[in-house]
Every structure is written in C-alpha cells, then in structure tokens.
Design a protein around this motif. Sequence first.
Motif, PDB file in Angstrom:
ATOM      1  N   PRO A 181      -5.346 -37.255  53.012  1.00 28.94           N
ATOM      2  CA  PRO A 181      -4.615 -36.309  52.156  1.00 28.94           C
ATOM      3  C   PRO A 181      -3.095 -36.471  52.276  1.00 28.94           C
ATOM      4  O   PRO A 181      -2.384 -36.380  51.258  1.00 28.94           O
ATOM      5  CB  PRO A 181      -5.069 -34.943  52.682  1.00 28.94           C
ATOM      6  CG  PRO A 181      -6.353 -35.186  53.367  1.00 28.94           C
ATOM      7  CD  PRO A 181      -6.306 -36.582  53.900  1.00 28.94           C
ATOM      8  N   SER A 182      -2.623 -36.711  53.476  1.00 31.52           N
ATOM      9  CA  SER A 182      -1.165 -36.806  53.629  1.00 31.52           C
ATOM     10  C   SER A 182      -0.631 -38.077  52.978  1.00 31.52           C
ATOM     11  O   SER A 182       0.480 -38.104  52.449  1.00 31.52           O
ATOM     12  CB  SER A 182      -0.770 -36.726  55.106  1.00 31.52           C
ATOM     13  OG  SER A 182      -0.999 -37.966  55.742  1.00 31.52           O
ATOM     14  N   LEU A 183      -1.431 -39.149  53.002  1.00 29.83           N
ATOM     15  CA  LEU A 183      -1.037 -40.366  52.299  1.00 29.83           C
ATOM     16  C   LEU A 183      -0.950 -40.097  50.802  1.00 29.83           C
ATOM     17  O   LEU A 183       0.015 -40.456  50.128  1.00 29.83           O
ATOM     18  CB  LEU A 183      -2.058 -41.484  52.565  1.00 29.83           C
ATOM     19  CG  LEU A 183      -2.147 -42.001  54.016  1.00 29.83           C
ATOM     20  CD1 LEU A 183      -3.379 -42.884  54.186  1.00 29.83           C
ATOM     21  CD2 LEU A 183      -0.880 -42.747  54.402  1.00 29.83           C
ATOM     22  N   ALA A 184      -1.965 -39.435  50.275  1.00 29.24           N
ATOM     23  CA  ALA A 184      -2.022 -39.161  48.841  1.00 29.24           C
ATOM     24  C   ALA A 184      -0.852 -38.295  48.396  1.00 29.24           C
ATOM     25  O   ALA A 184      -0.285 -38.491  47.314  1.00 29.24           O
ATOM     26  CB  ALA A 184      -3.353 -38.491  48.501  1.00 29.24           C
ATOM     27  N   THR A 185      -0.496 -37.350  49.245  1.00 30.71           N
ATOM     28  CA  THR A 185       0.608 -36.445  48.902  1.00 30.71           C
ATOM     29  C   THR A 185       1.873 -37.229  48.584  1.00 30.71           C
ATOM     30  O   THR A 185       2.645 -36.871  47.685  1.00 30.71           O
ATOM     31  CB  THR A 185       0.858 -35.474  50.079  1.00 30.71           C
ATOM     32  OG1 THR A 185      -0.316 -34.677  50.254  1.00 30.71           O
ATOM     33  CG2 THR A 185       2.049 -34.575  49.815  1.00 30.71           C
ATOM     34  N   CYS A 186       2.055 -38.281  49.320  1.00 33.02           N
ATOM     35  CA  CYS A 186       3.261 -39.082  49.161  1.00 33.02           C
ATOM     36  C   CYS A 186       3.367 -39.675  47.753  1.00 33.02           C
ATOM     37  O   CYS A 186       4.462 -39.821  47.203  1.00 33.02           O
ATOM     38  CB  CYS A 186       3.228 -40.195  50.197  1.00 33.02           C
ATOM     39  SG  CYS A 186       4.843 -40.714  50.707  1.00 33.02           S
TER      40      CYS A 186
ATOM     41  N   LEU B 188       1.559 -38.371  45.070  1.00 35.90           N
ATOM     42  CA  LEU B 188       1.378 -37.330  44.049  1.00 35.90           C
ATOM     43  C   LEU B 188       2.610 -36.440  43.872  1.00 35.90           C
ATOM     44  O   LEU B 188       2.983 -36.079  42.747  1.00 35.90           O
ATOM     45  CB  LEU B 188       0.154 -36.463  44.407  1.00 35.90           C
ATOM     46  CG  LEU B 188      -0.205 -35.347  43.420  1.00 35.90           C
ATOM     47  CD1 LEU B 188      -0.525 -35.927  42.034  1.00 35.90           C
ATOM     48  CD2 LEU B 188      -1.387 -34.527  43.928  1.00 35.90           C
ATOM     49  N   LEU B 189       3.262 -36.092  44.972  1.00 31.88           N
ATOM     50  CA  LEU B 189       4.322 -35.081  44.872  1.00 31.88           C
ATOM     51  C   LEU B 189       5.460 -35.461  43.917  1.00 31.88           C
ATOM     52  O   LEU B 189       5.930 -34.601  43.167  1.00 31.88           O
ATOM     53  CB  LEU B 189       4.867 -34.746  46.260  1.00 31.88           C
ATOM     54  CG  LEU B 189       4.239 -33.512  46.917  1.00 31.88           C
ATOM     55  CD1 LEU B 189       5.135 -32.997  48.041  1.00 31.88           C
ATOM     56  CD2 LEU B 189       3.975 -32.402  45.924  1.00 31.88           C
ATOM     57  N   PRO B 190       5.914 -36.714  43.926  1.00 32.73           N
ATOM     58  CA  PRO B 190       6.985 -37.054  42.982  1.00 32.73           C
ATOM     59  C   PRO B 190       6.584 -36.785  41.529  1.00 32.73           C
ATOM     60  O   PRO B 190       7.406 -36.368  40.722  1.00 32.73           O
ATOM     61  CB  PRO B 190       7.203 -38.553  43.233  1.00 32.73           C
ATOM     62  CG  PRO B 190       6.735 -38.782  44.635  1.00 32.73           C
ATOM     63  CD  PRO B 190       5.595 -37.839  44.824  1.00 32.73           C
ATOM     64  N   ILE B 191       5.315 -37.023  41.231  1.00 30.08           N
ATOM     65  CA  ILE B 191       4.835 -36.735  39.871  1.00 30.08           C
ATOM     66  C   ILE B 191       4.850 -35.235  39.626  1.00 30.08           C
ATOM     67  O   ILE B 191       5.353 -34.746  38.613  1.00 30.08           O
ATOM     68  CB  ILE B 191       3.414 -37.315  39.678  1.00 30.08           C
ATOM     69  CG1 ILE B 191       3.465 -38.838  39.788  1.00 30.08           C
ATOM     70  CG2 ILE B 191       2.821 -36.869  38.346  1.00 30.08           C
ATOM     71  CD1 ILE B 191       2.096 -39.509  39.835  1.00 30.08           C
ATOM     72  N   VAL B 192       4.305 -34.486  40.588  1.00 33.48           N
ATOM     73  CA  VAL B 192       4.233 -33.029  40.444  1.00 33.48           C
ATOM     74  C   VAL B 192       5.629 -32.451  40.224  1.00 33.48           C
ATOM     75  O   VAL B 192       5.849 -31.629  39.329  1.00 33.48           O
ATOM     76  CB  VAL B 192       3.573 -32.399  41.692  1.00 33.48           C
ATOM     77  CG1 VAL B 192       3.701 -30.886  41.672  1.00 33.48           C
ATOM     78  CG2 VAL B 192       2.111 -32.836  41.783  1.00 33.48           C
TER      79      VAL B 192
ATOM     80  N   ILE C 121      10.642 -24.572  39.191  1.00 35.70           N
ATOM     81  CA  ILE C 121       9.820 -24.353  40.396  1.00 35.70           C
ATOM     82  C   ILE C 121      10.138 -25.432  41.421  1.00 35.70           C
ATOM     83  O   ILE C 121      10.149 -26.622  41.103  1.00 35.70           O
ATOM     84  CB  ILE C 121       8.320 -24.399  40.051  1.00 35.70           C
ATOM     85  CG1 ILE C 121       7.982 -23.259  39.084  1.00 35.70           C
ATOM     86  CG2 ILE C 121       7.470 -24.299  41.321  1.00 35.70           C
ATOM     87  CD1 ILE C 121       6.612 -23.382  38.463  1.00 35.70           C
ATOM     88  N   ASP C 122      10.369 -24.975  42.623  1.00 33.60           N
ATOM     89  CA  ASP C 122      10.635 -25.877  43.731  1.00 33.60           C
ATOM     90  C   ASP C 122       9.334 -26.108  44.501  1.00 33.60           C
ATOM     91  O   ASP C 122       8.630 -25.152  44.822  1.00 33.60           O
ATOM     92  CB  ASP C 122      11.681 -25.196  44.632  1.00 33.60           C
ATOM     93  CG  ASP C 122      12.157 -26.137  45.723  1.00 33.60           C
ATOM     94  OD1 ASP C 122      11.965 -27.355  45.589  1.00 33.60           O
ATOM     95  OD2 ASP C 122      12.731 -25.624  46.707  1.00 33.60           O
ATOM     96  N   VAL C 123       8.992 -27.352  44.753  1.00 31.75           N
ATOM     97  CA  VAL C 123       7.807 -27.625  45.577  1.00 31.75           C
ATOM     98  C   VAL C 123       8.276 -28.078  46.947  1.00 31.75           C
ATOM     99  O   VAL C 123       8.868 -29.151  47.101  1.00 31.75           O
ATOM    100  CB  VAL C 123       6.904 -28.697  44.939  1.00 31.75           C
ATOM    101  CG1 VAL C 123       5.701 -28.965  45.843  1.00 31.75           C
ATOM    102  CG2 VAL C 123       6.441 -28.261  43.566  1.00 31.75           C
ATOM    103  N   LYS C 124       8.060 -27.212  47.942  1.00 32.95           N
ATOM    104  CA  LYS C 124       8.507 -27.497  49.302  1.00 32.95           C
ATOM    105  C   LYS C 124       7.351 -28.032  50.129  1.00 32.95           C
ATOM    106  O   LYS C 124       6.212 -27.634  49.950  1.00 32.95           O
ATOM    107  CB  LYS C 124       8.992 -26.214  49.977  1.00 32.95           C
ATOM    108  CG  LYS C 124      10.395 -25.819  49.629  1.00 32.95           C
ATOM    109  CD  LYS C 124      10.878 -24.766  50.643  1.00 32.95           C
ATOM    110  CE  LYS C 124      12.295 -24.338  50.327  1.00 32.95           C
ATOM    111  NZ  LYS C 124      12.737 -23.268  51.245  1.00 32.95           N
ATOM    112  N   ILE C 125       7.693 -28.901  51.062  1.00 35.32           N
ATOM    113  CA  ILE C 125       6.693 -29.445  51.980  1.00 35.32           C
ATOM    114  C   ILE C 125       6.686 -28.615  53.264  1.00 35.32           C
ATOM    115  O   ILE C 125       7.738 -28.221  53.755  1.00 35.32           O
ATOM    116  CB  ILE C 125       7.083 -30.898  52.328  1.00 35.32           C
ATOM    117  CG1 ILE C 125       6.663 -31.845  51.211  1.00 35.32           C
ATOM    118  CG2 ILE C 125       6.486 -31.333  53.644  1.00 35.32           C
ATOM    119  CD1 ILE C 125       5.195 -32.165  51.221  1.00 35.32           C
TER     120      ILE C 125
END
Lengths: 744, 744
Positions: free
Chosen positions: B17-22, B24-28, B37-41
């Motif tokens: 999951p943590s690999l995938a986040t890397c 996915l998040l830029p797209i999100v 909306i701010d997406v914080k880690i």
Amino acid sequence: MTTTKSTIVYTLTDEAPSLATCSLLPIVRTFTRAAGIDVKISDISLAGRILAAFPEKLTDEQRVIDGLAELGELTQDPHANIVKLPNISASVPQLRACIAELQSQGYDIPDFPEDARTDELKEIKERYSRILGSAVNPVLRQGNSDRRAPAAVKAFARKHPHSMGPWSKASRTHADYMRGGDFFSSEQSVTMLKAQDVRIEFVSGDGQVEVKKTLGLEEGEVLDSMFMSSKALRNFFEESLEDAKNTGVMWSLHVKATMMKVSHPIVFGHAVSVFYKDLFDKHGALFEELGVNPNNGLSSVFDKIKSLPDSKQEEILHDLHACYEQRPELAMVDSVKGITNLHIPSDVIVDASMPAMIRNSGQMWGRDGKQKDTKAVMPESTYARIYQEMINFCKTNGAFDPTTMGSVPNVGLMAMKAEEYGSHDKTFEMAEDGTMRVVDADGKVLMQHEVEKGDIWRACQTKDAAIRDWVKLAVTRARNSDTPAVFWLDEERAHDNELRKKVEAYLPEHDLDGLDIRVMSYNEAIRFSMERMIRGKDTISVTGNVLRDYLTDLFPIMELGTSAKMLSIVPMLAGGGMYETGAGGSAPKHVQQLMEENHLRWDSLGEFLALAVSLEELGIKEDNPRAKVLAKCLDKATEKLLDTGKSPSRKTGELDNRGSHFYLGLYWAQEVAAQTEDADLAAEFAPLARALADNEQQILAELAAVQGKPASQIKGYYHADRADVKKVMRPSATLNGLLATANQ
Amino acid sequence: MTTTKSTIVYTLTDEAPSLATCSLLPIVRTFTRAAGIDVKISDISLAGRILAAFPEKLTDEQRVIDGLAELGELTQDPHANIVKLPNISASVPQLRACIAELQSQGYDIPDFPEDARTDELKEIKERYSRILGSAVNPVLRQGNSDRRAPAAVKAFARKHPHSMGPWSKASRTHADYMRGGDFFSSEQSVTMLKAQDVRIEFVSGDGQVEVKKTLGLEEGEVLDSMFMSSKALRNFFEESLEDAKNTGVMWSLHVKATMMKVSHPIVFGHAVSVFYKDLFDKHGALFEELGVNPNNGLSSVFDKIKSLPDSKQEEILHDLHACYEQRPELAMVDSVKGITNLHIPSDVIVDASMPAMIRNSGQMWGRDGKQKDTKAVMPESTYARIYQEMINFCKTNGAFDPTTMGSVPNVGLMAMKAEEYGSHDKTFEMAEDGTMRVVDADGKVLMQHEVEKGDIWRACQTKDAAIRDWVKLAVTRARNSDTPAVFWLDEERAHDNELRKKVEAYLPEHDLDGLDIRVMSYNEAIRFSMERMIRGKDTISVTGNVLRDYLTDLFPIMELGTSAKMLSIVPMLAGGGMYETGAGGSAPKHVQQLMEENHLRWDSLGEFLALAVSLEELGIKEDNPRAKVLAKCLDKATEKLLDTGKSPSRKTGELDNRGSHFYLGLYWAQEVAAQTEDADLAAEFAPLARALADNEQQILAELAAVQGKPASQIKGYYHADRADVKKVMRPSATLNGLLATANQ
C-alpha cells in the motif's frame, strides 16, 4: 333425524369401528343417561348407504332410513352433536363385495354396472357413484377443522415416547421439488366482487373457444387458477434422477394420488415414464395398443403385457430391468416383495410417507432391505418446501424428542369444500396447446395461462363464509388454549395473498386482546413452530385445506408416533359440532383377527377422546352441568387407562378392545364417584364403581374365555346381524348385568 | 496535527500500500487542489511508529513526528477526514526485522528485549509492546463501523461474477458446535445503573478471594460474563470426532485464535490434545518436560521433540501417525505439504475459512488433494449457528448467484472497544475449581459462575455511548440507502437482551418514518437476509462487534468473491470520519514481485473507493460542491476502470498498479470534463483529459519499459527512502509532466 338438545348422534360405520361400537355404547349410555343425554345411532355404513339408495328394490321390512342424508340435514341444526367414527371410502372392488353380500342376504339390489349403456343402468351407476370413494366426509364436514393432541394423549406420549430414529448431521436426505413451471409458480387468484357465473374456457391455437366448465361463484369467493407444465415436470424428473444417480442417494417419489385424484396420478405417470424412459421409448407403440397407463404405475406394465407371448414378455422385462442400470436406486415400499415406489400410485402418500421418513432418521428402505438417505421428490413446490425445512431442522438439531416437545394443533380451512380438495372437477389435462382462461359474466378475462399439450391446469374455489368462520375458529382456539396462532399464508402465493387480505379484514372483528396471532410464509411458519416445539412450546397452525391434511399427519407423527390419536373436531358453520375419532382407516385386518381368533385389537381411544369433547360441548351449549362432569371424568379415566396400560393388545389371549372398554367403564365410574362437583351424581355411580372393581377378575375371565376360537356367530362382513355382533362383542354376562342394573 | 476544514489525511503505511500511495497521490492531488482540498500524509508505518517511540535515541534530523498519536488526537476533531490504508500488525519477527533495518540505516534504536530483566529493558519492552500486533486500529477506530459493497464494485461483480462452486442437495457438510457448556449457554449480562468500579473475583474452594481485575464502568455500560467448560469442550471434541469418523466426513476446526488471542488458542489446544489423545496420554510427562504446548498446534510437538534422540523422535512420530487410524480424515490447509488444520492455530481463521468453504461447494481439501464434504467444527455456538443456517440454505437453494444476489451491508458496534474484542484482558483460564464472580462497589454480586480447573472465563464491556451511536448509525444508513435494517440480537443471549432494551429505548429518538427496522435472532436474521438476497434485495445487518467481523467477510465473499473490495467507513463519535481501504493485508508477496521484477500487482481499488467517500463526506460536511462533483466523477471513473479491465494484472509485463493509476487519472479527468454541474471545473480538466488520452500509448510504453528487471533503487523494506520509491513508482516522465502542469 329428530334430535333434542340432549342428543349425541353416534355413527355406526364399518368393520372394526362398528364392532367396537357394539361393546362400547352400552357402557357410554350407562353414564349419559345420568345426565339426561340420549345417544342415538346413525347408520352410515357402506351397506346401510347402499340399502338406502335402493328403497324401491326392498321389502318394507328390509327398507332402511338414509342415515347419511339425515346426518347431512342435522349438520345444519345448531344443536347437532355428532360423534363420527371412521367409515369405508369404498373402492369399486369393495362396493362389489358389499353388493354381493347384501344380495346373498336376500336384498334384491342391482349389480354395479361399470359399463352402463342403458338409461336404467346409467341411473343405477349414478346412484352407486354417490356411494363410492370419499362420500361421507363432504356431506358431514360442514365446517372448518380443529385438530389437536388431547392432553391425556400428549402426557402419555411424553411418559411413554414412541421410537424416533436419530438424525445424522451428515445426512444426505433432502426434499427435491420444481423451481419453476409448477402450480406454485403459475398460480393466479381473484376475489369475486359480486356473485356471478364464470366460465373456464380453452382457446385453441386457431381461436376456437371451448367452455370447459361454468362455476357459480358467491360474492367474496376466492378463485384461483394455475397449471403445471408437463415439459418442466419431465425435465425436473430427469434432472432429479441424474442428481440422485450422481450423488448416490435413493430416489423416492411422494405424491398424493389418492386424494389429489385427478392431477397427481398424471404427475405420478410422468415419473414412471421418465424413470423407465428407455422402456417406454422402445415399446411405446405396443404399450399404447395394450392400454398400458403409466398413471397406474409400473404395475400397469406387468398387468397389460400378460396377454403377450412369453418371449415378448421376457424382452420387455429385460428392457425394464435394463433401465435400473441408468437410474438411481429406487426407494422400496416393500423390499421383500421387490415393490418400488413407482409400482402403484397409491403406495406412497406424501402426508404419511414423509413424516414416516423423517421419523426414520430421514431414511427409506432400499432394495437390500437397508435404510438409506433419500432424495424425496415432491414435484409441486408449494408444500414440498416445508419438508425440506423440517429435514434441515432435524439435521441441525437432531431428531425431535417426544418426551419434551411441544405441540402444533391445527385450525384448517375446510368448510364448503374450501381450496384444492374441491378442485377435482376443475382439473384438466390439456389435449393440445392453447390458452386456458377464466372469464366472468361480463366477458372479462379474470385469469389466463398459455398452456401446452399435456399440461395440467386447475382452478380452485374458496368461499368467503368459510374463510370468515376459519378466522373466527383460529381466534377461539388461540383464546381457549392460550396459545399463539400462526396463519400459514405465503407471501409469494397469489391465493394466499387474497386470503391475507381477508384475514387482515376479519381478525379485527374479534377481541384479540392478549392474543398472539401472526401471519407467516410457510417456511417461516414451520420454522417458528419447530423452534418453539423443541423448547416445549405449543403453536397453533392456522392453514388452508391441503396444509391441514399434511400438518395433521406431520406433527402428530413426530409428537405421538401416529395421527390416529388426534382429536378432530368440526365446529359446524350452523353452530353444531362433529367430533371425529382418529384417522387410521377402518382396519379390515382387525376384523380378520376377530373372525379367526375372536380378538379385536382395535383401539377405541379415538372414541373416548371424541366423546369427552362431545359431552363437554353439549354441557357448555345446552347448559348441562352433569355432561361437563362426565366429560372431565371421562378424560381422567382415559388418562388412567393409558397410564395403566389397559389399551388393547395386538396379541390374541391378552386384553382386547372389550377388556379395554371394561376398564374405561371402571375408571370412569370411579372418577364420577370420586368427584365432588355433583355429589348426587357421585352417589349414583359409587355402587357401579364398587361393583365393577369387585368383579374385575370375573369379568376379565369371561372376556378372556371366548378368545382363541373363531367368532363364528358373525355371518356378514359388511352387513352382519347386530344381534350376532352383540353376542360376540358383549361376552361377559357379569359386566352386562352390572351395566343393565346400574343407576336405574 | 493541524488540519483545516478542507484537509484529507492520507495514511502512509507499509509494504505494497505504501508503494502504491507514492504513485497515486500525485494524481489525487491534481484533482483535489481544484476543490481547495489539501491531502496530507500521516506516517503510521511500522518503521515510523518505532522511530517515534525512541526520540531520545535519534538525532534531530532523524526524529519524526508521532503520526499515530497525532491521528489519534485527530479522531476527536469533528473535521477529521482520514483515508486509512492497511498497515502491518507486527508480529515479533516482523518487529525485529524492522528494528534491524532501521539500525542498519543508522538509527540508534534498541533491540527488542523479549526477556526484559532490568527496569530499563522493561521500559523498552513496554514501548515496543505498544507497537506490536493490532496497535493502529484501537487508536483510530473511534467510532462504529459502516461497511458496504460500493455500487461500482457490486455492478462489476454482477457483470463479471467470481467463481462459485455448485452445492449439492445431498451434501453432507455441516457446522458442528456445542449444545451446552459453552460461552453462549453460560452468558450473564448486567447494565450499570451508575458509574462505578467493579471487581472480577475468584473464590477458591476454601473461601479465599482473589481479585483478578478491577474495571471502571460507566453509567449505562453493559457488562457480560461467561465461561466455557473445558470438560464439556473436550467431550464435544471427542463426540464430534467420533461422529465424523462414523459418517465419513472430514473434520475441520475453525476458530479465531489470532483475534480471540486469549481464549481461542486454548480452545484450539484442546482440539489438538483430544485429536491426538493417545499421543498426549502416552507422552504427557515428556511433553510437559519439553514444553510442548498444544495451544500452538501440532507444530509445537514437531518443534520441541527435535532435541530428543532420533529413536525417541521416531517413536513419537510413529505414535502420532497411529492416532490417524482412530480419527476421521483431517481437512488440510496445504495438502501438498501435508499441513492439517491442527498444525498451527492461525491457519484456519473462521471468518475467512468458513466463507471460503461455502464458496467451494461446502467442501475443504483432503489429504489426497481432493475436495470433500466436511464437518466444520466451531465449538462456541453463539455465532456458529449462522454458518449452519447458511449451509442449510445453500443445500436447499443451491450456491448463491453473484450475478443476481442482493447485498448485506453491515453497521457494526465497534466504538470504544465494544464487546468481545476488548475482552482479552478480562479472559482467564482457571487454575483450580471455584467461583468466578463480578462484584460491584457496594459488594453486591452482579454475576457468578461455578467453574472448574481449565475452564475459560471471560468478561466483556460495551459502553452506552457506543450503543447509542450505533443505533443512530443504523437509522442513518437505513435512511440514506433506503434499505431495511435488521438488528441481530438473539433472544436467548443475555448480552443481546440488554442491548435489545437499549435499542428499543434509543430507536424512538430518531425519525423512523418510512423505515423498515427490525430486531431478530441470529438465525432469523441471516435467513431473512438470505431470502431477500437471492431475490436481489439488500438488507443492512446491524450487529455486534464479532458478527461485524464475521459478516463483513461472509457476505462480501459470496457477493464479490473477496472482502477486500468493501467500503469500510468509521464515522467517528466526535463527528469526523475514517475511510478504511480494503482488508487483505499489506501484501508482502507483492513487494517481493516489485523488488524482483518491478511489477506491482497491488490493486488500489480500495483506495479509489475510500477516497470517493472521503470526498463526498467532505463535500457534504464542509459545504464544498466541487468535492461532491469530484467524488461522483471518481466513482464513475472507478466503474469504468473495472469495466474496461484496467485493474492491475498479476503478471509482470502487463498493466500494473501504476498503469491502473494512469487510467484512473484519465477516466477521472474525462468524467470531470464531461460533467455539467460545474462548468468551470469541467473546463479546467478538459485539457488534462485530452492530454492524458493523447499520450496514452506513450505513457503506457514508459510504464511498461521498466518492468522485468529488479527495482534495485529501493533499498529498504520497512523504511525505504521516499525519493527512491518515487523513482520506481513514477517512471513515466510524460505522465509526471502532465500532472505537474495540469490546471495550475
């Protein structure tokens, strides 16, 4: 028939029950006369009904009253109080035998003309056909049905439980039924907004309209129509057989070809011709020529091929046996004689055979005489689902425990030929493809089905007055027994949804305060009842006519080991009451034993129970306190009789029906003498109680003395002389004397 | 942690999951920034939690924020909006590996001291023990549970059904469970009238009182106590084994030894020592000496006898194998390796293994690698009955059909450690015979049980505020989804009857107009839900914590083939919301594939679904219409992604997690560009939609180019450098460029 307020009409029927009546009634009358109650006999025996049908053929002395007609009238009398014993539902062979016996006794009645060609013969056949089959119940059952296990019987079963085969959680047994194309899935239902005639019509492919039947319907009457697809049915059988073959369970067909006498023999016939498909395919033309009818079972093949040369017979039998290679093992009706489930249509009657299987660990008997897990096939899914529910329940919870289980009494919709049992004359096997429809007086199509050749279409009527009374009876029973009542009405059934509306409308007409009355689908209802049952709780099932028939076997057989010990009451629509004694037929084998060894093992328990309710009801309705006391004491006497093991033994030389009657009289007299509600009555019966007790050994000796030799005094089977029967059935001079002089 | 009204907190966890986040998040973020909306880690990885636990051991630069503590605080904030990905519930070996990795990276953290003797070591062990096991959920799950199949997933499953093994009506499979002597039959329950401390006490035979634990209870809190008799349990196992042997079905034990970490290993241990009774009888003394613990499974025998001489080992193994002669065939976890059901306690987890068996025609795998009918043994009857109900249902109706079946979403009581899952610290195995009792502040005995040595006694707490919120959540879900809701509360369970009272009291606090809310026993509830399900209808199950856990596997596995695709929402008591992505662990095997072949088959579907709900809720709560539009478009994009088969392939060289993310971005942009609710937003995203579509082949080629070789840039397993991970997870320069310049 003239009756007073204080009359109980006791039916004189056939075979064992009528023999027993001869012994029991003098005892009963000894008690009832103390309450001013007259017990009258009404002859509805097969012989009596035949004689009543031909008065012009008889001498003045020979002529008899038409007991059944009289009783039929009496059902309309609010004072009616009838104790109804089992009678013969005559098949043609039985009718012929009875005619021959009567002729031999000098009665100039005509033969039964099966092939009636002249008008005279047709008229004779018409008279006889009113006597054939189930001819008594439709006349007398002028009300709904109230069936329950009497307290004494239930208590006895708890103390002396019948055997119950254990259930394995790993059992493979299951119910198998259609998932479409059956009556259930095609049912339509309408409620008549006004009284009118409707037509059942068949419209052929080319638009020809044939009126199959016209029905006169009442306002508020519910009319259903439905059909079973023969293609779907045959596919179902094929798949079911393959599944049983693949999974290694026995295959067993359960239908009700006797009662559902039009539709179910056809269903049965399809099972036969699918199971023996290769045989019927190969010899189809020959079988048609010979008149082989699969609806009569495999026995029809055996019968009809007898006319063929031996070599041809052998070929056919060889092909028949070859079928077994392709098919699953068939459940046996008689594994010793090699008679399977498909031999004749009347051998496996679903309402008796399914509870027997469930009691027997969910197993039936195989060719090798061993019991095995079974696929129980009941094509029509409407009611089959309740058996699967019970099978699942037994797998999950184990066999029912008669020592602790609760009871499921029934209130059944039966009045005015309600529901499916009245639908034989509205059942049709389609001769060609087309449309079956029901059209009202204004020409409006109320219901219709596209049908194919071979499909079975039927309609079914239920009158509003019967439903209204049924709802009332349910409320009354719930109130009187302080027991929850569940209307079994399936949300997915058109007929039941019409009934739901009526139930919802009629329930509020009653005082429901404090009652627990619910409406549930079949699966829910049986599950709810079983969950309560294993916790020792009772639940009244309030059902339609077919479920009445099924459940009053199913639950009693689990609870009591038999349905013959149930109280069966018909509270008449007109206000009177009929008290039926236990089912179980009129026991021709018992008569044989009496004739050969002068031992009658018929158990009059049903009569004792019915009589007690009859007395109780008379006491309440006619304000006769002594009748109520007698009723209470009779119930106690019956319970004591059960407890002390004074029911008839099956073995010649031991206590039989007559000895059992003696003990009933003894215990009843003792109970009456001991009760304190009516001191005068107690005093009246004290001498009899003492005298019977003092003479117990003497009476038993006199009763025992006659056993072991033929009862040769009795000359007729269907129409014996009552005086001769009396000699046989009342052999104790001591007992007869005490009864004759009691409380005069 | 400071968040604004327009912040989504996205957890950074472990492994796949943590690999995938890397990736996915830029797209999100490309989308969310258009809605302000701010997406914080928030780093709650195992490594992060270890580093946060030892700040004093680290340099200023090494020091990290305690993400979990921050998030824990955030759960009390009504604006909290957390997307929670699966994290490692660390076992001791995993913890050790992570510590070693961190140490190798230059972090001066201490080793894990299993045997902590000094105060310093004890303190270190204490810090680590807060990181071990299921350490994240208890902190974050500050609310009840709302789990359901998202519409897109359900639609996909209907179009592309997973495989379902057919059920035979003749199946012998069944659930087997105790009929007495278990927790169910001994459960007692009380509701606290006032806040107070209560004591759990053991009273020995000689009257000595030992306080086992003191519990601080709130007003209205429900406290239960119950015990399982070890004698009854062992008798049950013996009978169950004999029955399986006699009826020829496989024997399979299903417990939850991981989650029920105190009571179920003991139950498991009894199964082992009863199954191998002859072995344990013969070698009992030796086994004790060696420290063989049946609670750890048969593997404990293999482990501990290694120290013995070969001949002794052989004797023991011979005796072990001799046991199989007396016992039924054991279901296999791995028939190739010969690993049975009794090998280690964590192999057969009831909530996953039972649905798998039911999906697999009710069969498990035998020694010979063939699937066979099975006795599924779940000693504790409380919940085992629902599996028997489903087994009976499948026998009756056949396997469920994913293309037509309805859904059973769940509203689960979970907040404030409700119910059994919080009872590990209140579970005791009895060391001697005596009385276990719960005594209130006034010395009054609230509950008590006579127990014997070896019995397992436990207490269980449920707070009133949690129950009140659960009722509210049930009503909300019933209202929002226009779906009937059933409270699963068993009439025969003491705990549930306390809850029934509360449900009846709290329901009327809500607007129930037009809602169908019922309370049913477990068997009734599952049957009702299944009957609706096969008719395509949905039914919300409103359950306690254990049933929440069981049912959110059971129904999803039938409906979707997996529970990993469920939406799992925790509406926090404080008002915020947590959106958990699918279960299914953090997939170490996927990491291995990535490291070796640079292909990540992790499916981020759970993240897509959770994010959509997160956005939707944010839109509603914070009145952000663009968030709502983005949510709707994301759901449509997800549905399209499923429909077009753009989920990651398992095979290296085909589309993987990164390619799937690209398609999500493409479809999402297209949906936003196509929607008409917010024309400005549509216009903003039209260029990106076009650009992504135009560059599809180029991007796919760049993504494909890296596959097939090791992802050697990534240096750590538990604590990789994020910049390195980014290089691997974002290999398409074209995609990165388009995202970087999109709607700036």
